[in-house]
Design an enzyme around this catalytic site. Structure first.
Site, PDB file in Angstrom:
ATOM      1  N   HIS A 192     -14.926   2.044  -0.751  1.00  0.00           N
ATOM      2  CA  HIS A 192     -13.793   1.171  -0.407  1.00  0.00           C
ATOM      3  C   HIS A 192     -12.689   1.892   0.341  1.00  0.00           C
ATOM      4  O   HIS A 192     -11.558   1.419   0.387  1.00  0.00           O
ATOM      5  CB  HIS A 192     -13.232   0.504  -1.679  1.00  0.00           C
ATOM      6  CG  HIS A 192     -14.167  -0.500  -2.286  1.00  0.00           C
ATOM      7  ND1 HIS A 192     -13.976  -1.067  -3.532  1.00  0.00           N
ATOM      8  CD2 HIS A 192     -15.305  -1.058  -1.802  1.00  0.00           C
ATOM      9  CE1 HIS A 192     -14.961  -1.917  -3.786  1.00  0.00           C
ATOM     10  NE2 HIS A 192     -15.785  -1.920  -2.761  1.00  0.00           N
ATOM     11  N   TYR A 218       0.834  -1.211   0.000  1.00  0.00           N
ATOM     12  CA  TYR A 218       0.000   0.000   0.000  1.00  0.00           C
ATOM     13  C   TYR A 218       0.866   1.258   0.000  1.00  0.00           C
ATOM     14  O   TYR A 218       0.491   2.265  -0.603  1.00  0.00           O
ATOM     15  CB  TYR A 218      -1.003  -0.025   1.162  1.00  0.00           C
ATOM     16  CG  TYR A 218      -2.194  -0.890   0.819  1.00  0.00           C
ATOM     17  CD1 TYR A 218      -3.249  -0.380   0.073  1.00  0.00           C
ATOM     18  CD2 TYR A 218      -2.230  -2.229   1.179  1.00  0.00           C
ATOM     19  CE1 TYR A 218      -4.329  -1.174  -0.295  1.00  0.00           C
ATOM     20  CE2 TYR A 218      -3.312  -3.036   0.824  1.00  0.00           C
ATOM     21  CZ  TYR A 218      -4.354  -2.494   0.087  1.00  0.00           C
ATOM     22  OH  TYR A 218      -5.411  -3.289  -0.284  1.00  0.00           O
ATOM     23  N   VAL A 251      -9.995   4.227  -4.431  1.00  0.00           N
ATOM     24  CA  VAL A 251      -9.374   4.687  -3.185  1.00  0.00           C
ATOM     25  C   VAL A 251      -8.320   5.752  -3.494  1.00  0.00           C
ATOM     26  O   VAL A 251      -7.536   6.128  -2.629  1.00  0.00           O
ATOM     27  CB  VAL A 251      -8.734   3.494  -2.421  1.00  0.00           C
ATOM     28  CG1 VAL A 251      -9.799   2.515  -1.970  1.00  0.00           C
ATOM     29  CG2 VAL A 251      -7.678   2.773  -3.267  1.00  0.00           C
ATOM     30  N   ASP A 252      -8.293   6.228  -4.749  1.00  0.00           N
ATOM     31  CA  ASP A 252      -7.182   7.069  -5.200  1.00  0.00           C
ATOM     32  C   ASP A 252      -7.354   8.560  -4.923  1.00  0.00           C
ATOM     33  O   ASP A 252      -6.465   9.361  -5.230  1.00  0.00           O
ATOM     34  CB  ASP A 252      -6.928   6.840  -6.707  1.00  0.00           C
ATOM     35  CG  ASP A 252      -8.169   7.121  -7.574  1.00  0.00           C
ATOM     36  OD1 ASP A 252      -9.021   7.950  -7.183  1.00  0.00           O
ATOM     37  OD2 ASP A 252      -8.271   6.495  -8.649  1.00  0.00           O
ATOM     38  N   CYS A 311      -2.449   3.563  20.991  1.00  0.00           N
ATOM     39  CA  CYS A 311      -2.476   2.252  21.661  1.00  0.00           C
ATOM     40  C   CYS A 311      -1.304   1.357  21.274  1.00  0.00           C
ATOM     41  O   CYS A 311      -1.184   0.253  21.792  1.00  0.00           O
ATOM     42  CB  CYS A 311      -3.804   1.544  21.359  1.00  0.00           C
ATOM     43  SG  CYS A 311      -3.888   0.838  19.704  1.00  0.00           S
ATOM     44  N   THR A 370     -16.257   0.546 -14.409  1.00  0.00           N
ATOM     45  CA  THR A 370     -16.183  -0.558 -13.431  1.00  0.00           C
ATOM     46  C   THR A 370     -16.593  -1.865 -14.088  1.00  0.00           C
ATOM     47  O   THR A 370     -17.536  -1.886 -14.887  1.00  0.00           O
ATOM     48  CB  THR A 370     -17.041  -0.275 -12.174  1.00  0.00           C
ATOM     49  OG1 THR A 370     -17.009  -1.441 -11.332  1.00  0.00           O
ATOM     50  CG2 THR A 370     -18.483   0.092 -12.487  1.00  0.00           C
ATOM     51  N   GLN A 421     -15.774   3.321  -6.032  1.00  0.00           N
ATOM     52  CA  GLN A 421     -15.044   2.188  -5.444  1.00  0.00           C
ATOM     53  C   GLN A 421     -13.555   2.531  -5.379  1.00  0.00           C
ATOM     54  O   GLN A 421     -12.770   1.752  -4.858  1.00  0.00           O
ATOM     55  CB  GLN A 421     -15.216   0.945  -6.317  1.00  0.00           C
ATOM     56  CG  GLN A 421     -16.649   0.504  -6.469  1.00  0.00           C
ATOM     57  CD  GLN A 421     -16.806  -0.469  -7.625  1.00  0.00           C
ATOM     58  OE1 GLN A 421     -16.673  -1.672  -7.472  1.00  0.00           O
ATOM     59  NE2 GLN A 421     -17.085   0.046  -8.797  1.00  0.00           N
TER      60      GLN A 421
HETATM   61  P1  OAD Z   1     -11.798  -3.310 -12.611  1.00  0.00           P
HETATM   62  O1  OAD Z   1     -10.339  -3.310 -12.947  1.00  0.00           O
HETATM   63  O2  OAD Z   1     -12.416  -4.599 -12.203  1.00  0.00           O
HETATM   64  O3  OAD Z   1     -12.643  -2.748 -13.845  1.00  0.00           O
HETATM   65  C1  OAD Z   1     -12.269  -1.574 -14.514  1.00  0.00           C
HETATM   66  C2  OAD Z   1     -13.178  -1.448 -15.717  1.00  0.00           C
HETATM   67  O4  OAD Z   1     -12.881  -0.199 -16.341  1.00  0.00           O
HETATM   68  C3  OAD Z   1     -12.985  -2.528 -16.772  1.00  0.00           C
HETATM   69  O5  OAD Z   1     -14.252  -3.035 -17.160  1.00  0.00           O
HETATM   70  C4  OAD Z   1     -12.302  -1.803 -17.939  1.00  0.00           C
HETATM   71  O6  OAD Z   1     -12.681  -2.295 -19.203  1.00  0.00           O
HETATM   72  C5  OAD Z   1     -12.804  -0.392 -17.747  1.00  0.00           C
HETATM   73  N1  OAD Z   1     -11.902   0.672 -18.256  1.00  0.00           N
HETATM   74  C6  OAD Z   1     -10.556   0.650 -18.385  1.00  0.00           C
HETATM   75  N2  OAD Z   1     -10.114   1.833 -18.838  1.00  0.00           N
HETATM   76  C7  OAD Z   1     -11.207   2.614 -18.997  1.00  0.00           C
HETATM   77  C8  OAD Z   1     -11.411   3.961 -19.441  1.00  0.00           C
HETATM   78  N3  OAD Z   1     -10.403   4.755 -19.790  1.00  0.00           N
HETATM   79  N4  OAD Z   1     -12.689   4.434 -19.475  1.00  0.00           N
HETATM   80  C9  OAD Z   1     -13.735   3.639 -19.124  1.00  0.00           C
HETATM   81  N5  OAD Z   1     -13.588   2.369 -18.702  1.00  0.00           N
HETATM   82  C10 OAD Z   1     -12.358   1.862 -18.641  1.00  0.00           C
HETATM   83  O7  OAD Z   1     -12.002  -2.179 -11.491  1.00  0.00           O
HETATM   84  P2  OAD Z   1     -13.249  -1.950 -10.530  1.00  0.00           P
HETATM   85  O8  OAD Z   1     -14.522  -2.342 -11.181  1.00  0.00           O
HETATM   86  O9  OAD Z   1     -13.113  -0.589  -9.989  1.00  0.00           O
HETATM   87  O10 OAD Z   1     -11.681  -3.391  -4.547  1.00  0.00           O
HETATM   88  O11 OAD Z   1     -12.924  -2.984  -9.366  1.00  0.00           O
HETATM   89  C11 OAD Z   1     -13.769  -3.023  -8.259  1.00  0.00           C
HETATM   90  C12 OAD Z   1     -12.986  -3.336  -7.015  1.00  0.00           C
HETATM   91  O12 OAD Z   1     -12.194  -4.499  -7.229  1.00  0.00           O
HETATM   92  C13 OAD Z   1     -11.961  -2.285  -6.631  1.00  0.00           C
HETATM   93  O13 OAD Z   1     -12.519  -1.217  -5.908  1.00  0.00           O
HETATM   94  C14 OAD Z   1     -11.019  -3.068  -5.779  1.00  0.00           C
HETATM   95  C15 OAD Z   1     -10.864  -4.261  -6.683  1.00  0.00           C
HETATM   96  O14 OAD Z   1     -10.424  -5.421  -6.098  1.00  0.00           O
HETATM   97  C16 OAD Z   1     -10.980  -3.623  -3.438  1.00  0.00           C
HETATM   98  O15 OAD Z   1      -9.761  -3.507  -3.384  1.00  0.00           O
HETATM   99  C17 OAD Z   1     -11.837  -4.017  -2.276  1.00  0.00           C
END
Ligand code: OAD
Length: 244
Positions: A119, A67, A103-104, A150, A188, A101
């Site tokens: 998240h 991290y 965290v950035d 603590c 997502t 979702q």
């Molecule tokens: P993912 O990496 O699963 O999905 C990202 C999505 O964005 C994919 O479907 C890509 O095709 C799409 N993508 C990539 N570049 C893009 C762009 N320029 N414009 C539009 N879409 C684009 O990421 P998340 O869905 O955010 O959780 O993942 C969900 C969670 O899984 C995260 O918050 C994290 C991860 O494990 C935890 O860490 C708990």
């Protein structure tokens, strides 16, 4: 860029709107997504070995360092036009909720008000024992830095696999979904629960669903409007088409 007339008309009339974002919205800022085939973080690292309470229990230093590396990697990273378009949307719709979702911290950096961070946030660190947020810590520490109150080990204030989402944020997200006329799912893959279920909940309540994503997802066939491409290009063009 051409958008369906029906979508434009719909957005002009819409009052209550909610948007859920994922790692794809930050891709054009230079951050890696999680599941994209060649570049996603989870193609290189195992979530269970880095982003779970068990991983932290087994090897807190490894998890802390991973991290710390991600925190370092986002230094100097800036919001992109997609983030700024979402700031504009908060001003255009009479009621707009931004749920992420990610965290950035890029939505906050862009200026979005009241971001619902499901998240957590990479910039925050808390005690793994008493939960108190840390104000200061040293990433160069040989071990894992300790809580001032603590003495417990510090950890990132993010949600790991197997952990519950922060209650207030989840309640706010559910409330926004209940009230919205239009729900955007942006950048997502829609594979992580409970965030992924929000679009379906909005749909069941009659909201129109708009997906903006680089590629089709499991949600695509259920949406009213699917716009495929980069969110940093589509969102500003869509705003321009609706209000420009
Ligand atoms: P993912 O990496 O699963 O999905 C990202 C999505 O964005 C994919 O479907 C890509 O095709 C799409 N993508 C990539 N570049 C893009 C762009 N320029 N414009 C539009 N879409 C684009 O990421 P998340 O869905 O955010 O959780 O993942 C969900 C969670 O899984 C995260 O918050 C994290 C991860 O494990 C935890 O860490 C708990």
């Amino acid at each position: 860029m051409n958008f369906p007339d029906e979508l434009i008309r719909f957005l002009r009339k819409a009052e209550r709107v909610a948007a859920l974002t994922g790692a794809g919205v930050s891709q054009e800022s230079g951050l890696r997504t999680f599941r994209d085939a060649q570049t996603g973080l989870w193609t290189q690292y195992k979530p269970t070995e880095l982003a779970s309470p068990e991983a932290y229990e087994n090897n807190p230093k490894l998890v802390w360092d991973w991290y710390a590396w991600r925190r370092e990697a986002i230094k100097g990273v800036r919001p992109n036009p997609g983030h700024y378009a979402l700031v504009d949307m908060a001003h255009q719709f009479s009621d707009f909720s931004l749920i992420t979702q990610n965290v950035d911290n890029l939505h906050r950096m862009a200026g979005s008000p009241d971001v619902i961070e499901l998240h957590g946030n990479l910039q925050r660190v808390k005690c793994s024992s008493c939960g108190q947020q840390a104000k200061d810590w040293d990433d160069a520490d040989d071990g894992v830095p300790q809580c001032e109150s603590c003495g417990g080990l510090l950890r990132p204030d993010v949600v790991w696999f197997g952990e519950s989402l922060p209650r207030t944020e989840l309640e706010s997200a559910v409330e926004a979904v209940r009230a919205c006329h239009v729900f955007f799912s942006i950048g997502t893959s829609g594979t992580v629960q409970p965030a992924a279920s929000l679009a379906y909940a909005a749909r069941n309540r009659g909201a129109a669903i708009v997906e903006i994503n680089a590629e089709p997802t499991p949600l695509t066939e259920k949406v009213d409007f699917a716009l495929h491409g980069k969110s940093g290009e589509i969102l500003p063009a869509l705003l321009d088409a609706v209000w420009g």
